[in-house]
Each structure stands twice: as structure tokens, then as C-alpha cells.
Design a protein around this motif. Structure first.
Motif, PDB file in Angstrom:
ATOM      1  N   LYS A 129      41.126  31.663  24.718  1.00 41.34           N
ATOM      2  CA  LYS A 129      42.594  31.815  24.917  1.00 41.34           C
ATOM      3  C   LYS A 129      43.514  30.982  24.179  1.00 41.34           C
ATOM      4  O   LYS A 129      44.507  31.233  23.865  1.00 41.34           O
ATOM      5  CB  LYS A 129      42.844  32.272  26.578  1.00 41.34           C
ATOM      6  CG  LYS A 129      42.536  30.526  27.014  1.00 41.34           C
ATOM      7  CD  LYS A 129      42.943  30.854  28.767  1.00 41.34           C
ATOM      8  CE  LYS A 129      41.571  31.385  29.343  1.00 41.34           C
ATOM      9  NZ  LYS A 129      41.660  31.688  30.679  1.00 41.34           N
ATOM     10  N   ASP A 132      39.109  37.533  28.864  1.00 41.10           N
ATOM     11  CA  ASP A 132      39.386  36.751  29.935  1.00 41.10           C
ATOM     12  C   ASP A 132      39.661  38.071  31.055  1.00 41.10           C
ATOM     13  O   ASP A 132      40.172  39.122  30.740  1.00 41.10           O
ATOM     14  CB  ASP A 132      40.758  36.379  29.755  1.00 41.10           C
ATOM     15  CG  ASP A 132      41.132  35.283  30.163  1.00 41.10           C
ATOM     16  OD1 ASP A 132      40.433  34.894  31.354  1.00 41.10           O
ATOM     17  OD2 ASP A 132      41.961  34.400  30.253  1.00 41.10           O
ATOM     18  N   SER A 133      38.956  37.718  32.384  1.00 38.53           N
ATOM     19  CA  SER A 133      38.998  39.071  33.518  1.00 38.53           C
ATOM     20  C   SER A 133      40.287  39.456  33.564  1.00 38.53           C
ATOM     21  O   SER A 133      40.779  40.955  33.560  1.00 38.53           O
ATOM     22  CB  SER A 133      38.615  38.273  34.603  1.00 38.53           C
ATOM     23  OG  SER A 133      39.346  37.242  35.140  1.00 38.53           O
ATOM     24  N   GLU A 134      41.738  38.808  33.660  1.00 40.95           N
ATOM     25  CA  GLU A 134      42.799  39.270  33.873  1.00 40.95           C
ATOM     26  C   GLU A 134      43.227  40.222  33.030  1.00 40.95           C
ATOM     27  O   GLU A 134      43.896  41.243  33.074  1.00 40.95           O
ATOM     28  CB  GLU A 134      43.770  38.264  34.029  1.00 40.95           C
ATOM     29  CG  GLU A 134      43.802  37.407  35.219  1.00 40.95           C
ATOM     30  CD  GLU A 134      42.617  36.196  34.908  1.00 40.95           C
ATOM     31  OE1 GLU A 134      41.815  36.183  33.865  1.00 40.95           O
ATOM     32  OE2 GLU A 134      42.360  35.409  35.974  1.00 40.95           O
ATOM     33  N   ASN A 177      45.748  26.928  33.622  1.00 42.39           N
ATOM     34  CA  ASN A 177      45.015  28.234  33.033  1.00 42.39           C
ATOM     35  C   ASN A 177      45.788  29.423  33.112  1.00 42.39           C
ATOM     36  O   ASN A 177      45.759  30.123  32.271  1.00 42.39           O
ATOM     37  CB  ASN A 177      43.721  28.322  34.038  1.00 42.39           C
ATOM     38  CG  ASN A 177      42.900  29.562  33.481  1.00 42.39           C
ATOM     39  OD1 ASN A 177      42.646  29.601  32.028  1.00 42.39           O
ATOM     40  ND2 ASN A 177      42.284  30.445  34.304  1.00 42.39           N
ATOM     41  N   LYS A 178      46.556  29.488  34.148  1.00 44.76           N
ATOM     42  CA  LYS A 178      47.361  30.910  34.430  1.00 44.76           C
ATOM     43  C   LYS A 178      48.548  30.867  33.481  1.00 44.76           C
ATOM     44  O   LYS A 178      48.949  31.773  33.065  1.00 44.76           O
ATOM     45  CB  LYS A 178      47.705  30.843  35.898  1.00 44.76           C
ATOM     46  CG  LYS A 178      47.972  32.328  36.499  1.00 44.76           C
ATOM     47  CD  LYS A 178      46.742  33.102  36.056  1.00 44.76           C
ATOM     48  CE  LYS A 178      45.670  32.649  36.631  1.00 44.76           C
ATOM     49  NZ  LYS A 178      44.337  33.711  36.580  1.00 44.76           N
ATOM     50  N   GLU A 204      47.236  31.962  30.203  1.00 43.77           N
ATOM     51  CA  GLU A 204      47.005  33.352  30.407  1.00 43.77           C
ATOM     52  C   GLU A 204      48.239  34.027  30.378  1.00 43.77           C
ATOM     53  O   GLU A 204      48.373  35.350  29.840  1.00 43.77           O
ATOM     54  CB  GLU A 204      46.260  33.707  31.738  1.00 43.77           C
ATOM     55  CG  GLU A 204      44.714  33.127  31.778  1.00 43.77           C
ATOM     56  CD  GLU A 204      44.001  33.529  32.978  1.00 43.77           C
ATOM     57  OE1 GLU A 204      42.757  33.273  32.847  1.00 43.77           O
ATOM     58  OE2 GLU A 204      44.596  34.379  33.820  1.00 43.77           O
TER      59      GLU A 204
HETATM   60 MG    MG Z   1      41.174  34.352  33.379  1.00 36.99          MG
END
Ligand code: MG
Ligand code: NDP
Length: 382
Positions: free
Chosen positions: A122, A147-149, A214-215, A218
Motif C-alpha cells: 500500500k 489488502d483485505s479491506e 495502517n488505517k 488504507e
Molecule cells: Mg488491511
């Protein structure tokens, strides 16, 4: 058969990508890989998958492994080596699972060679999102989220008109310190920070989860991947990590993506979409076992790194580059025991404050700002 190159094969995402490839030998072939310094695991993978091209961090490691691999392959090293793997003429898909903005140049090179990019890295989108996405459009290349989201949002938007989306809701587990007060955070150790409640990941992203950076990364990643303004991106604290993210539409419908926290699912989907394959060893979601799902509003005072990311993303230019590079440098220093946990956010804020943002930066300007921001953080250490 899909031919695949993997950057960062010995890491958390890399090894899980290789597990996916190993589980479906009739579907996938690993043609090249890179790793950094973990020669023991790297050589094991080379001897198992027999890729034609390999890259490692340094010339010394390249020399060291040449004597221990029992297959004919080209061994490259350094940043140029990463590029060789990224543009591997035998592969169609590049899984970029290297850690940090070192992934930028190989991603650019792979786009120019029209490879499909399955992107876990990312930091690349945070630091140069406008250039990556523009270049991908120009070359007709798809950037597929790992990335899972973002994989969740991608799936929630499948067959939908993105213009009818009113907002996307990115969920956050809260990281290792979600129940700590600001006061509690003062004395936390590296070991405590590396103990994530839901996900097993590389050390840098685990610290990023604890700081909530991290968020933040993201949010910027979502902005670029889905071409969505920041005021349509919400973050919601959801401690179970069962809902991986959601999309709300203009009629009030909300589509969510659920599953157990297992990165093999989004990794594999990135390699097969729009089709799906069985994930062999995956545990299935059992909502009865989960029982309850919890949601809390995100507190931007408690988690300043998330606020820095929203602000840097909104202002744009080179500020996201500074955010990312200062974060990489500060997290590196924390992991080496050179600074305290709360210094990470202090250093990032200082780096952002002293920077004068350049609008629409070129790749060279981004590289320079990345370098200067790391040096600036280093200068704060002495
Ligand atoms: Mg993630
Ligand atoms: P890891 O630290 O576990 O792995 C990083 C990989 O990159 C390793 O193979 C490492 O090699 C290699 N590497 C690191 N530095 C260099 C370098 N200078 N030159 C060449 N290779 C290098 O990270 P993760 O797998 O956790 O994360 C990778 C990326 O995916 C990050 O961008 C992260 O944000 C993202 N991501 C990760 C998730 C996860 O669950 N882990 C979830 C979503 C996104 P070696 O170890 O051999 O030195």
C-alpha cells in the motif's frame, strides 16, 4: 495457467501467496520471486518452485545463495533486481508484497510492461497514487487490491455503479493497543506492540495497526484505488474483524463483505477474480460462534496518525509521501528500540509540519521528498 511473479516472497503476504500457488498447481505457476535477507526460507522456496528469475537484497546474499540452489535460475540483487522480477517476461501477474515505498519503481515498471498488479504494497499508492493510477489507466492495466479491506470494497462494488455509492466504510480492528488510554501508551514495549489481536502480519504493518497509521494508509489507498473523495470514506472500529469493509449506496442499502481474518482469501481472489477457488485449509466463518459484532466510532484524538493521514490525503501533493516515508523511518527506529511508541506520531507530525507540499509532484520529486523525509526523521534521533 497463470504465471506469477512475487515481490517479497519470504514475508507474511509473500508466504501466503506461495501457499495459494502451492495449493493450486494446475492454476498457477511461480515464474520469479524476490526476497530480502531471509536466505534460508528464500532458498527453500527457490528449490521448491524452481522460478527462472530471483532477486535478493544484496550482492553478498546473491553470491551466498548461488551455491545452495539446485535449479538453474538467474539471481539478481538490489533495487535493479526487484525491477527484473517485476518485468519478468514469463509472468502475467505481479504480486507486490514487498514492504515500503521501495515497491514504487517495480510497480511502475510492471505497469509499463502491462502486467496485472495484485497490490499488497500500500505504501506505493500512498506515496505516488496519482502517478500509479494514471499510468495504469494509460496502459490499460488493472491494479487489484490484496489488502483485505480494499478487496472487500472491490467485491461490494462488483456489478454496481460506483456513482450510486454514498460512502465506503473501512473497518479497523484497533490494533494491539485498542483498549489502552493515551497514558497507558507511554511505556509500551516493541513486544507488546507486535502482539496483534486478530491478524498475524509483518512487523512494520503490525506497528502501523497499533498506531492506526495502517488505517490512515488504507484510507489513502482507497481514495486512489476507487477514485473516491475523502469525505466519502469513513473508518469504523470493529474489533472482531469479521466485516472486512462495507459500501453504502444512495438508496440506503449497505453491502458488507464478511469472512474469517485470513489473508489467503483476498490474495487468492486477486489472482482468480471474477472466479473463485476453494481455500483448502481456511476456517469458515461461523456467526453463531462469533455471537456478537461490535462497532465504535473512531476517535481521531486517541489515534492522531489517522487524522494526519486524512489531512495529508486531502491536501495531497507530496504530503502523503512525507507521511509515508516519515512513518517508515519512525517505525523502523521504534522497532530498533531507538524511540518510544508515542514518538512515532510526534516524529511524523514534525516531518509533516516542516514540509512545504509540492503540487502534482513528478516521480523524481516524490523520490527526493521520500529520501529527505527519512533523513529528517534520522536527524531527530541524534
Ligand atoms: Mg488491511
Ligand atoms: P513482511 O515484513 O512480512 O515482508 C516483507 C517482504 O519484503 C519480505 O519478503 C522481505 O524480505 C522483503 N523486503 C523487505 N525489505 C526489502 C528490501 N529492501 N529489498 C528487497 N526485499 C525486501 O511484510 P508483510 O508481508 O506483512 O507486508 C508486505 C506489504 O503488504 C506491506 O506493504 C503491508 O502493508 C502489506 N499488507 C500486509 C498485510 C499482512 O497481513 N501482512 C495485509 C495487508 C497489506 P526478507 O524478509 O527476506 O528480508
Amino acid at each position: 495457467m497463470k504465471n506469477i511473479s512475487v515481490l517479497g516472497a519470504t514475508g507474511s503476504i509473500g508466504t501466503q501467496t506461495l501457499e495459494v500457488i502451492r495449493a493450486h498447481p494446475d492454476q498457477f505457476c511461480l515464474t520469479s520471486l524476490s526476497f530480502g535477507t531471509n536466505a534460508t526460507l528464500g532458498v527453500k522456496f527457490i528449490n521448491e518452485f524452481r522460478p527462472k528469475r530471483v532477486s535478493v537484497a544484496t550482492r553478498e546474499i546473491a553470491e551466498e545463495i548461488k551455491g545452495t540452489i539446485d535449479t538453474a535460475c538467474q539471481v539478481y540483487y538490489g533495487e535493479e533486481g526487484l525491477m527484473e522480477v517485476a518485468v519478468d517476461p514469463d509472468s502475467q501477474i505481479l504480486v507486490n508484497a514487498v514492504m515500503g515505498s521501495i515497491g514504487l519503481n517495480p510497480t511502475m515498471a510492471a505497469i509499463e510492461e502491462k502486467k496485472t498488479i495484485a497490490l499488497a504494497n500500500k505504501e506505493t499508492l500512498v506515496t505516488a497514487g496519482h502517478i500509479i493510477m494514471e499510468n495504469a489507466r494509460k496502459h490499460g492495466v488493472e491494479i487489484i487490491p490484496v489488502d483485505s479491506e480494499h478487496s472487500a470494497i472491490y467485491q461490494c462494488l462488483n456489478g454496481e455503479n460506483i456513482k450510486e455509492m454514498s460512502k465506503m466504510i473501512v473497518t479497523a480492528s484497533g490494533g494491539s493497543f485498542r483498549d489502552y488510554s493515551r497514558k497507558d501508551l507511554e511505556g509500551v514495549t516493541v513486544e507488546q506492540a507486535l502482539n496483534h489481536p486478530n491478524w498475524s502480519m509483518g512487523s512494520k504493518i503490525t506497528i502501523d495497526s497499533a498506531t492506526m497509521m495502517n488505517k490512515g494508509l488504507e484510507v489513502i489507498e482507497a481514495h486512489w484505488l476507487f477514485n473516491t473523495p475523502y469525505d466519502k470514506i469513513d473508518v469504523l472500529l470493529h474489533r472482531e474483524s469479521v466485516i472486512h469493509s462495507m459500501v453504502e449506496f444512495i438508496d440506503g442499502s449497505v453491502i458488507a463483505h464478511l469472512g474469517t481474518p485470513d489473508m489467503k482469501v483476498p490474495i487468492q481472489y486477486a489472482l482468480t477474480l471474477p472466479d473463485r477457488l476453494e481455500v483448502l485449509k481456511g476456517k469458515r466463518l461461523n456467526l453463531v460462534e462469533v455471537g456478537q459484532l461490535h462497532f465504535e466510532e473512531m476517535d481521531l484524538q486517541r489515534f492522531p496518525c489517522l487524522r494526519f493521514a486524512f489531512d495529508a490525503g486531502r491536501i495531497g501533493g507530496t504530503l502523503p509521501t512525507v507521511l509515508n516515508a516519515a512513518n517508515e523511518a519512525a517505525v523502523g527506529a521504534f522497532l530498533k528500540g531507538q524511540i518510544r511508541f508515542l514518538d512515532i506520531e510526534v516524529f511524523i507530525e514534525k516531518a509533516l509540519e516542516q514540509h512545504e507540499s509540492i503540487k502534482e509532484p513528478t516521480l523524481d520529486e516524490i523520490r527526493q521528498v521520500d529520501h529527505m523525509s527519512r533523513e529528517y526523521v534520522q536527524s531527530l534521533l541524534v
